[in-house]
Design a protein around this motif. Structure first.
Motif, mmCIF file in Angstrom:
data_model
loop_
_atom_site.group_PDB
_atom_site.id
_atom_site.type_symbol
_atom_site.label_atom_id
_atom_site.label_comp_id
_atom_site.label_asym_id
_atom_site.label_seq_id
_atom_site.Cartn_x
_atom_site.Cartn_y
_atom_site.Cartn_z
ATOM 1 N N GLU A 17 62.530 -82.307 84.734
ATOM 2 C CA GLU A 17 63.857 -82.676 84.257
ATOM 3 C C GLU A 17 63.838 -83.114 82.800
ATOM 4 O OE1 GLU A 17 65.289 -85.583 87.002
ATOM 5 O OE2 GLU A 17 65.858 -84.097 88.523
ATOM 6 N N GLN A 18 62.768 -83.777 82.383
ATOM 7 C CA GLN A 18 62.647 -84.178 80.980
ATOM 8 C C GLN A 18 62.559 -82.953 80.069
ATOM 9 O OE1 GLN A 18 59.168 -86.514 80.076
ATOM 10 N NE2 GLN A 18 59.819 -86.972 77.995
ATOM 11 N N ARG A 51 58.959 -83.584 89.368
ATOM 12 C CA ARG A 51 60.403 -83.488 89.153
ATOM 13 C C ARG A 51 60.810 -84.217 87.870
ATOM 14 N NH1 ARG A 51 64.371 -80.033 90.696
ATOM 15 N NH2 ARG A 51 66.388 -81.010 90.293
ATOM 16 N N GLN A 52 60.213 -85.385 87.639
ATOM 17 C CA GLN A 52 60.526 -86.152 86.435
ATOM 18 C C GLN A 52 60.181 -85.378 85.168
ATOM 19 O OE1 GLN A 52 58.508 -89.994 87.043
ATOM 20 N NE2 GLN A 52 60.524 -90.959 86.904
ATOM 21 N N PHE A 88 57.572 -86.205 93.140
ATOM 22 C CA PHE A 88 58.440 -87.048 92.319
ATOM 23 C C PHE A 88 58.059 -86.952 90.845
ATOM 24 C CE2 PHE A 88 59.282 -91.180 90.244
ATOM 25 C CZ PHE A 88 60.660 -91.208 90.351
ATOM 26 N N SER A 89 56.769 -87.030 90.524
ATOM 27 C CA SER A 89 56.332 -86.979 89.124
ATOM 28 C C SER A 89 56.548 -85.603 88.521
ATOM 29 C CB SER A 89 54.853 -87.389 88.999
ATOM 30 O OG SER A 89 54.039 -86.568 89.823
#
Length: 219
Positions: free
Chosen positions: A169-170, A165-166, A162-163
């Protein structure tokens, strides 16, 4: 009559004098020293710019403001996505990292970086995450492209956490925003362009694996 032995002559106290007031000239000089020097107008209304921690924005103009006795000229930058307005002193624009869009070779170098192999350090994720975030907040398209390249996952590769991916995407969003502003298109098309470069990296990896397999068979 002469003074008695052992006694000195006591002089009368000096006459009282009013304190001398300084002239008005130094005050004028001090005021002038507080006034910010006239800056060079490198930015103008309508320019697209990049601010390290906020990404791509648009210059609305240059204003003169007064604060704490100082007169400053500030660059007014708006960021549409987060509906924020930033005022950057002209004389601190360079040190704050405010810059114009990456031109020609600079952006092409960043795009070519996407075609390279991921370079992932064998360190704890928390430490790598800090390094990736620092690269994103540097505002440098080359460093942001490195984050996109390293965290991108091709078909058949393990999924991102999850981290991861964040952060991915940023970085992708930041790079796409600048590409879109340069190409005068929207972010969706800019992301498609970035994916094309990332796809070339995937093809290169497949070719390398095929060549390696062929060499093993020959042996």
């Amino acid at each position: 009559m002469p003074p008695a032995p052992g006694r000195g002559i006591v002089s009368p106290p000096p006459p009282h004098r009013a304190p001398v007031r300084p002239s008005a000239a130094p005050a004028v000089v001090a005021t002038a020293a507080k006034t910010a020097p006239r800056p060079k107008e490198d930015f103008k209304a309508g320019d697209h710019v990049v601010y390290p921690t906020h990404g791509v924005g648009s210059v609305q103009g240059i204003e003169t403001v007064e604060a704490a006795g100082y007169t400053l000229q500030v660059i007014v930058v708006t960021f549409e996505e987060n509906r924020m307005t930033l005022r950057v002193p002209v004389n601190k624009a360079a040190s704050s990292g405010l810059r114009k869009l990456a031109a020609g070779a600079n952006m092409q170098q960043a795009l070519d970086t996407l075609k390279g192999r991921a370079r992932i350090k064998r360190t704890m994720w928390s430490r790598r995450a800090q390094e990736y975030e620092a690269k994103i907040n540097s505002g440098d398209p080359l460093q942001i492209a490195e984050v996109v390249r390293d965290l991108h996952r091709n078909a058949g590769q393990p999924d991102q956490s999850f981290s991861e991916r964040q952060i991915y995407e940023q970085a992708l969003d930041r790079l796409a925003a600048e590409v879109a502003a340069i190409d005068k298109t929207d972010k969706v098309k800019a992301i498609e362009k970035l994916m094309t470069y990332l796809g070339k990296a995937e093809k290169g990896e497949k070719a390398d694996k095929a060549e390696s397999a062929a060499d093993t068979t020959e042996e």
